[in-house]
Design a protein around this motif. Structure first.
Motif, mmCIF file in Angstrom:
data_model
loop_
_atom_site.group_PDB
_atom_site.id
_atom_site.type_symbol
_atom_site.label_atom_id
_atom_site.label_comp_id
_atom_site.label_asym_id
_atom_site.label_seq_id
_atom_site.Cartn_x
_atom_site.Cartn_y
_atom_site.Cartn_z
ATOM 1 N N MET A 297 -14.266 35.442 -56.359
ATOM 2 C CA MET A 297 -14.678 34.823 -55.093
ATOM 3 C C MET A 297 -15.233 35.827 -54.101
ATOM 4 O O MET A 297 -15.882 35.473 -53.129
ATOM 5 C CB MET A 297 -13.454 34.165 -54.438
ATOM 6 C CG MET A 297 -13.023 32.898 -55.080
ATOM 7 S SD MET A 297 -11.665 32.235 -54.092
ATOM 8 C CE MET A 297 -11.423 30.696 -54.923
ATOM 9 N N MET A 298 -14.924 37.123 -54.315
ATOM 10 C CA MET A 298 -15.334 38.148 -53.355
ATOM 11 C C MET A 298 -16.792 38.542 -53.527
ATOM 12 O O MET A 298 -17.400 39.114 -52.620
ATOM 13 C CB MET A 298 -14.469 39.395 -53.572
ATOM 14 C CG MET A 298 -13.233 39.436 -52.741
ATOM 15 S SD MET A 298 -12.642 41.141 -52.660
ATOM 16 C CE MET A 298 -11.309 41.104 -53.805
ATOM 17 N N THR A 302 -19.238 40.227 -47.694
ATOM 18 C CA THR A 302 -19.047 41.610 -47.237
ATOM 19 C C THR A 302 -17.590 41.855 -46.880
ATOM 20 O O THR A 302 -17.009 41.118 -46.078
ATOM 21 C CB THR A 302 -19.902 41.855 -45.967
ATOM 22 O OG1 THR A 302 -21.230 41.417 -46.252
ATOM 23 C CG2 THR A 302 -19.897 43.307 -45.557
ATOM 24 N N THR A 303 -17.033 42.909 -47.469
ATOM 25 C CA THR A 303 -15.632 43.233 -47.204
ATOM 26 C C THR A 303 -15.518 44.056 -45.925
ATOM 27 O O THR A 303 -16.181 45.082 -45.782
ATOM 28 C CB THR A 303 -15.052 44.043 -48.389
ATOM 29 O OG1 THR A 303 -15.240 43.277 -49.573
ATOM 30 C CG2 THR A 303 -13.573 44.335 -48.207
ATOM 31 N N ALA A 304 -14.646 43.606 -45.017
ATOM 32 C CA ALA A 304 -14.441 44.355 -43.770
ATOM 33 C C ALA A 304 -13.127 45.133 -43.813
ATOM 34 O O ALA A 304 -13.004 46.197 -43.230
ATOM 35 C CB ALA A 304 -14.439 43.387 -42.584
ATOM 36 N N VAL A 305 -12.121 44.563 -44.502
ATOM 37 C CA VAL A 305 -10.806 45.210 -44.641
ATOM 38 C C VAL A 305 -10.354 44.993 -46.081
ATOM 39 O O VAL A 305 -10.566 43.913 -46.639
ATOM 40 C CB VAL A 305 -9.756 44.560 -43.699
ATOM 41 C CG1 VAL A 305 -8.396 45.240 -43.849
ATOM 42 C CG2 VAL A 305 -10.200 44.570 -42.250
ATOM 43 N N GLY A 306 -9.709 46.004 -46.670
ATOM 44 C CA GLY A 306 -9.085 45.846 -47.998
ATOM 45 C C GLY A 306 -10.093 45.844 -49.125
ATOM 46 O O GLY A 306 -11.053 46.615 -49.117
ATOM 47 N N ARG A 322 -16.314 39.496 -43.800
ATOM 48 C CA ARG A 322 -16.974 39.191 -42.523
ATOM 49 C C ARG A 322 -18.323 38.482 -42.716
ATOM 50 O O ARG A 322 -18.929 38.554 -43.769
ATOM 51 C CB ARG A 322 -17.164 40.451 -41.699
ATOM 52 C CG ARG A 322 -18.070 41.501 -42.330
ATOM 53 C CD ARG A 322 -18.337 42.612 -41.345
ATOM 54 N NE ARG A 322 -18.898 42.064 -40.126
ATOM 55 C CZ ARG A 322 -18.636 42.527 -38.898
ATOM 56 N NH1 ARG A 322 -17.812 43.526 -38.731
ATOM 57 N NH2 ARG A 322 -19.215 41.967 -37.842
ATOM 58 N N ASP A 323 -18.750 37.801 -41.655
ATOM 59 C CA ASP A 323 -20.052 37.107 -41.649
ATOM 60 C C ASP A 323 -20.268 36.282 -42.913
ATOM 61 O O ASP A 323 -21.350 36.307 -43.511
ATOM 62 C CB ASP A 323 -21.195 38.134 -41.507
ATOM 63 C CG ASP A 323 -21.153 38.826 -40.158
ATOM 64 O OD1 ASP A 323 -21.124 38.118 -39.133
ATOM 65 O OD2 ASP A 323 -21.124 40.077 -40.135
ATOM 66 N N VAL A 324 -19.245 35.600 -43.321
ATOM 67 C CA VAL A 324 -19.317 34.829 -44.576
ATOM 68 C C VAL A 324 -20.170 33.577 -44.361
ATOM 69 O O VAL A 324 -20.078 32.916 -43.316
ATOM 70 C CB VAL A 324 -17.879 34.469 -45.057
ATOM 71 C CG1 VAL A 324 -17.930 33.519 -46.240
ATOM 72 C CG2 VAL A 324 -17.122 35.742 -45.413
ATOM 73 N N LYS A 325 -20.996 33.287 -45.339
ATOM 74 C CA LYS A 325 -21.878 32.110 -45.230
ATOM 75 C C LYS A 325 -21.172 30.892 -45.844
ATOM 76 O O LYS A 325 -20.409 31.040 -46.813
ATOM 77 C CB LYS A 325 -23.185 32.358 -45.997
ATOM 78 C CG LYS A 325 -23.965 33.543 -45.478
ATOM 79 C CD LYS A 325 -24.763 33.157 -44.234
ATOM 80 C CE LYS A 325 -25.395 34.351 -43.532
ATOM 81 N NZ LYS A 325 -24.521 35.120 -42.656
ATOM 82 N N PRO A 326 -21.453 29.718 -45.308
ATOM 83 C CA PRO A 326 -20.795 28.512 -45.843
ATOM 84 C C PRO A 326 -21.042 28.305 -47.340
ATOM 85 O O PRO A 326 -20.237 27.673 -48.014
ATOM 86 C CB PRO A 326 -21.420 27.363 -45.037
ATOM 87 C CG PRO A 326 -21.948 28.009 -43.804
ATOM 88 C CD PRO A 326 -22.312 29.420 -44.155
ATOM 89 N N ASP A 327 -22.158 28.855 -47.864
ATOM 90 C CA ASP A 327 -22.410 28.642 -49.296
ATOM 91 C C ASP A 327 -21.875 29.795 -50.162
ATOM 92 O O ASP A 327 -22.114 29.842 -51.364
ATOM 93 C CB ASP A 327 -23.904 28.396 -49.557
ATOM 94 C CG ASP A 327 -24.762 29.574 -49.103
ATOM 95 O OD1 ASP A 327 -24.181 30.546 -48.544
ATOM 96 O OD2 ASP A 327 -25.991 29.538 -49.316
ATOM 97 N N ALA A 328 -21.131 30.730 -49.566
ATOM 98 C CA ALA A 328 -20.555 31.843 -50.346
ATOM 99 C C ALA A 328 -19.522 31.296 -51.326
ATOM 100 O O ALA A 328 -18.924 30.234 -51.093
ATOM 101 C CB ALA A 328 -19.899 32.851 -49.402
ATOM 102 N N LEU A 340 -9.428 36.674 -46.710
ATOM 103 C CA LEU A 340 -9.570 35.916 -45.465
ATOM 104 C C LEU A 340 -11.012 36.009 -44.969
ATOM 105 O O LEU A 340 -11.417 37.006 -44.361
ATOM 106 C CB LEU A 340 -8.593 36.478 -44.407
ATOM 107 C CG LEU A 340 -8.561 35.766 -43.062
ATOM 108 C CD1 LEU A 340 -8.371 34.259 -43.206
ATOM 109 C CD2 LEU A 340 -7.450 36.332 -42.185
ATOM 110 N N PRO A 341 -11.815 34.983 -45.263
ATOM 111 C CA PRO A 341 -13.207 35.007 -44.813
ATOM 112 C C PRO A 341 -13.328 34.615 -43.331
ATOM 113 O O PRO A 341 -12.599 33.729 -42.870
ATOM 114 C CB PRO A 341 -13.885 33.938 -45.680
ATOM 115 C CG PRO A 341 -12.804 33.237 -46.433
ATOM 116 C CD PRO A 341 -11.484 33.803 -46.065
#
Ligand code: NAD
Length: 453
Positions: A297-298, A302-306, A322-328, A340-341
């Protein structure tokens, strides 16, 4: 006869003896269950450590304290819950006895999930016992150590004919689902929930479906982000994100996204140290299949933490995207893991639209100092439950019905709601054979004179 059929037959026979009807029997069983939890806490903890790396000191808080509270409540309130409930009468029944009499349904099938295997399997059992039913208990095969402890030790404390434990995986559960029950109480994912309901429909068996989904969390820009993010970090990463009511994703305005990330980073460090992998309080993903599912799922965010992980230990660090898109990918299904998106929205209006465009979630979280904004979110959305300015704790309030709506489930339980859910609320009317005169009007022939009063 299969093992599953045998268990159902045994429970049915036990129920038909009528011994589960007297309240004394139910209270004695509930007290034995309480004794089991106290005396076998070490076995329970050890199994959970092996299944999910749950910390020994944390286990009571998340698994057994709630059960003990529910047992105590049921023992203290049972006489009141089980008593006839008088209702308002109409003109024609003024001198009659009109009441609701709760009665046991019969044999309940309880199918549990693996994430809080004690809480989600034993809590429905408390309701089933209190309501005077027999119950076949089917713990999840995925939390295998817990399942074994339940199978071996529960019969030492409870009436094993009335409450048989059946272990096994999908084929065994399917065999159970072919049997006839009086109620099925299922906790797990929505896909299997549909199969359970389909199987139940063959016998017109009522179901309670405790399912999951993507529980949103809206953070208003005016709230104390340090407190809000500390509570969200706890709600999300407890049990490695494998909590049905964990906040699945955050919605907030772009202007606060960086601060939200920093506050969550701080709280992760406070709770789980710089290296969560070595922290006693940080759990693991249940198995490799789920590890792979969560990792996949990742991929496109874009990973901001971890982001660190170790497949050999089913370890995934607490991770913020961060800045996750609804279609991600991470937004296509319930995460059920420590990701945590954060999705940015222009404000509460867009947040409400976003939530309403999707399936009804099990929980909805809103963080804001503004009571009006909170009330507006409640009024304009729908979810199983809603909690403002905290995470998870609505689960612990026995007076609140716990359950989903739409895709997150049907029916509810906890406290008296469990008792009612697993009882038939029978409408009763007792008339006397006197006062026949008042009935004249209803008997043919229907003449104008009879109606003229
Ligand atoms: P799981 O894999 O343990 O499945 C749950 C039960 O269903 C098990 O006992 C299993 O034997 C049975 N099962 C699985 N596949 C089956 C099939 N094909 N046919 C018949 N039976 C089958 O648990 P899970 O589904 O991975 O649990 C996680 C899900 O449960 C998440 O969606 C989570 O949100 C939800 N959940 C909800 C609650 C709640 O109270 N609403 C609580 C915990 C978990």
């Amino acid at each position: 006869m299969s093992r599953e059929q045998q268990a159902v037959e045994t429970a049915k026979k036990a129920f038909l003896t009528g011994r589960s009807k007297p309240l004394e029997y139910r209270i004695a069983q509930l007290k034995s269950l309480q004794r089991f939890i106290v005396e076998r806490q070490k076995d329970i903890n050890a199994a959970l450590k092996k299944d999910l790396n749950k910390s020994e000191l944390g286990t009571p808080l998340y698994e057994t304290l709630g059960l003990e509270g529910e047992i105590l409540l049921a023992v203290n309130k049972l006489a009141e819950w089980a008593a006839p409930r008088p209702v308002e009468k109409n003109l024609l029944t003024l001198s009659d006895q009109v009441f609701i009499q709760p009665e046991p349904l019969g044999v309940v099938l309880i199918i549990g999930a693996w994430n809080y295997p004690w809480a989600v399997t034993i809590q429905p059992l408390i309701g089933a016992i209190a309501a005077g039913n027999a119950a076949v208990v089917k713990p999840s095969e995925v939390s295998a150590h817990t399942s074994k402890v339940m199978e071996e030790l529960l019969p030492l404390y409870l009436d094993k004919e009335m409450y048989p434990v059946v272990t096994g995986g999908v084929p065994e559960t399917q065999e159970l689902l072919r049997q006839r029950f009086d109620h099925i109480f299922y906790t797990g994912n929505s896909t299997v929930g549909k199969l359970v309901m389909e199987a139940a429909s063959r016998h017109l068996t009522p179901v309670t479906l405790e399912l999951g989904g993507k529980s949103p969390c809206y953070i208003d820009k005016d709230c104390d982000l340090s407190i809000a993010c500390r509570r969200i970090t706890w709600g999300k990463f407890t049990n490695c994100g494998q909590t049905c009511i964990a906040p699945d994703y955050i919605l907030c305005e772009p202007s606060i996204q960086d601060r939200v990330i920093e506050e969550i980073r701080k709280s992760i460090k406070e709770f789980y140290t710089e290296d969560p992998k070595t922290c006693e309080d940080y759990s693991r993903i249940i198995n490799q299949r789920h590890f792979k599912r969560v990792m996949a799922m990742m991929a496109d965010s874009t990973t901001a933490v971890g982001g660190d992980h170790d497949e050999s230990q089913c370890y995934i660090a607490p991770t913020v995207l961060r800045d996750v898109k609804p279609d991600a990918k991470v937004m296509q299904e319930e995460i059920f893991g420590p990701l945590l998106p954060i999705l940015t929205v222009s404000g509460v209006d867009e947040a409400i639209r976003f939530i309403n465009d999707r399936e009804k979630p099990l929980a909805l979280y809103v963080f804001s100092p503004d009571n009006k904004l909170i009330k507006r979110v409640i009024a304009e959305t729908s979810s199983g439950g809603v909690l403002a300015n905290d995470c998870l704790v609505h689960y612990s309030v026995s007076a609140l019905p716990f359950g989903g709506v739409g895709n997150s489930g049907m029916g509810c339980y906890h406290g008296k709601h469990s008792f009612d859910q697993l009882s038939h609320l029978r409408g009763c009317l007792i008339k006397s054979l006197g006062m026949e005169g008042v009935n004249n009007m209803r008997y043919p022939p229907h003449t104008a004179k009879k109606l003229d009063w």
